[in-house]
Design a protein around this motif. Structure first.
Motif, mmCIF file in Angstrom:
data_model
loop_
_atom_site.group_PDB
_atom_site.id
_atom_site.type_symbol
_atom_site.label_atom_id
_atom_site.label_comp_id
_atom_site.label_asym_id
_atom_site.label_seq_id
_atom_site.Cartn_x
_atom_site.Cartn_y
_atom_site.Cartn_z
ATOM 1 N N ALA A 111 -12.012 32.048 53.381
ATOM 2 C CA ALA A 111 -11.535 31.967 52.000
ATOM 3 C C ALA A 111 -12.588 31.418 51.060
ATOM 4 N N MET A 112 -13.529 30.625 51.587
ATOM 5 C CA MET A 112 -14.543 30.009 50.744
ATOM 6 C C MET A 112 -15.915 30.646 50.891
ATOM 7 N N SER A 113 -16.089 31.468 51.918
ATOM 8 C CA SER A 113 -17.436 31.904 52.277
ATOM 9 C C SER A 113 -17.799 33.321 51.841
ATOM 10 N N ALA A 114 -16.888 34.027 51.232
ATOM 11 C CA ALA A 114 -17.136 35.438 50.934
ATOM 12 C C ALA A 114 -17.978 35.626 49.673
ATOM 13 N N ARG A 115 -19.177 35.045 49.666
ATOM 14 C CA ARG A 115 -20.042 35.153 48.496
ATOM 15 C C ARG A 115 -21.500 35.280 48.929
ATOM 16 N N ASP A 116 -22.066 36.417 48.778
ATOM 17 C CA ASP A 116 -23.520 36.602 48.910
ATOM 18 C C ASP A 116 -24.121 35.936 50.142
ATOM 19 N N GLY A 117 -23.434 36.032 51.267
ATOM 20 C CA GLY A 117 -23.982 35.489 52.501
ATOM 21 C C GLY A 117 -23.865 33.990 52.647
ATOM 22 N N GLN A 118 -23.199 33.332 51.713
ATOM 23 C CA GLN A 118 -23.028 31.886 51.806
ATOM 24 C C GLN A 118 -21.910 31.561 52.783
ATOM 25 N N SER A 119 -22.118 30.521 53.601
ATOM 26 C CA SER A 119 -21.107 30.071 54.552
ATOM 27 C C SER A 119 -20.651 28.665 54.187
ATOM 28 N N VAL A 120 -19.344 28.479 54.132
ATOM 29 C CA VAL A 120 -18.770 27.155 53.935
ATOM 30 C C VAL A 120 -18.060 26.771 55.231
ATOM 31 N N TRP A 121 -18.564 25.717 55.862
ATOM 32 C CA TRP A 121 -18.016 25.237 57.127
ATOM 33 C C TRP A 121 -17.087 24.064 56.867
#
Length: 304
Positions: free
Chosen positions: A14-24
């Motif tokens: 839900a938080m990571s779907a942006r330009d290859g960014q990952s939120v752990w």
């Protein structure tokens, strides 16, 4: 066996779907007492028992008191928790559920803390909610777990109240050789003593707490937390109560976990990762938890 659990670490779709960014997400809300507090408080309580303590006395408006009570029950040590009058009935009930004695005193944490400290005898250990090096050492274990999982973040996002979590995370980063990893420290308007201290260049004391995020309600941050703002890359962000509550409700939908606004403050920034966190590819968000808010209360705050 430690009193805390090794908590899940996973990437948030839900938080990571942006330009290859990952939120752990480091899911400290899954700890048995409901928050990260048991890491440091459990570690401290075990150490104080080894030193001969036969009773724990704590001052807390909520989660730290719950953690101290839980630790005492697990260790077979009686616990007294002094809470201010602002502490919710739910928090008092959760502390009492762990068989601790609850004393209500004072209009703020400062008054409750003063009474708690005056009660300490030579046979007791005082369990501070955030300002004790033993707490920071215990909290640092969450970063050890992240390192063991093979995830090195480009930034860590966390909420700041008194600064215990901040101190623990920085200690964890340092002992894993991650001195270069910045910490994004988030507060709510009306509980932003850390941000105001940074702006003033000295520790300031708020006249009172006006935020609903009462778990962030330390009028003055720990001295070590303020020191780390000068020694370690730390960035301060302040969000509104409304932003924090919206993040809590969104988190329920996305991850089926209830957290309180004190945690929602950092989640609000994590949800806006494409904005204030856009420069980081791997973001670690500490889901610190908190059990003093219910779904109904969050909805009421949101005006639903």
């Amino acid at each position: 066996m430690p009193l805390h659990l090794q908590t899940p670490l996973f990437e948030s779709g839900a938080m990571s779907a942006r330009d290859g960014q990952s939120v752990w997400l480091k899911m400290e809300a899954m700890q048995p007492p409901g928050s990260f507090k048991i890491r440091g408080i459990g570690f401290a309580c075990e150490e104080y028992v080894r030193r001969g303590a036969t009773r724990f006395i704590s001052s807390s408006g909520g989660n730290a008191g719950i953690a101290a009570a839980y630790a005492g029950r697990r260790l077979g040590v009686p616990v007294v928790v002094v809470v201010p009058e602002t502490t919710t009935e739910r928090a008092r009930e959760l502390i009492a559920r762990e068989n601790a004695q609850v004393i209500v005193h004072g209009a703020s944490f400062q008054e409750a803390n003063a009474l708690a400290q005056s009660m300490v005898t030579g046979a007791d250990a005082f369990i501070h909610p955030f300002d004790d090096p033993l707490l920071w050492q215990g909290h640092a274990s969450m970063i050890d777990e992240v390192a063991a999982a093979g995830v090195k973040p480009d930034a860590v996002v966390l909420s700041v109240g008194g600064g215990g979590l901040l101190c623990g995370v920085v200690e964890g980063l340092r002992r894993n050789g991650w001195n270069d990893v910045p910490v994004v420290a988030v507060e709510t308007v009306g509980a932003d003593s850390f941000a105001q201290s940074i702006a003033a260049g000295e520790r300031i004391e708020l006249p009172g707490i006006s935020s609903i995020a009462t778990s962030l309600g330390a009028r003055k941050v720990a001295e070590q937390a303020f020191a780390y703002a000068r020694e370690h890359p730390v960035r301060s962000i302040v969000v509104s109560d409304a932003d924090a509550v919206r993040a809590c409700l969104r988190f329920i939908d996305d991850h089926r976990v209830v957290v309180e606004p004190a945690c929602g403050a950092s989640l609000a920034v994590a949800y806006d990762a494409a904005g204030s966190l856009a420069q980081y590819k791997n973001v670690l968000a500490i889901v610190c938890g908190g059990v003093t808010a219910t779904v109904g209360q969050l909805q009421k705050w949101a005006g639903n």
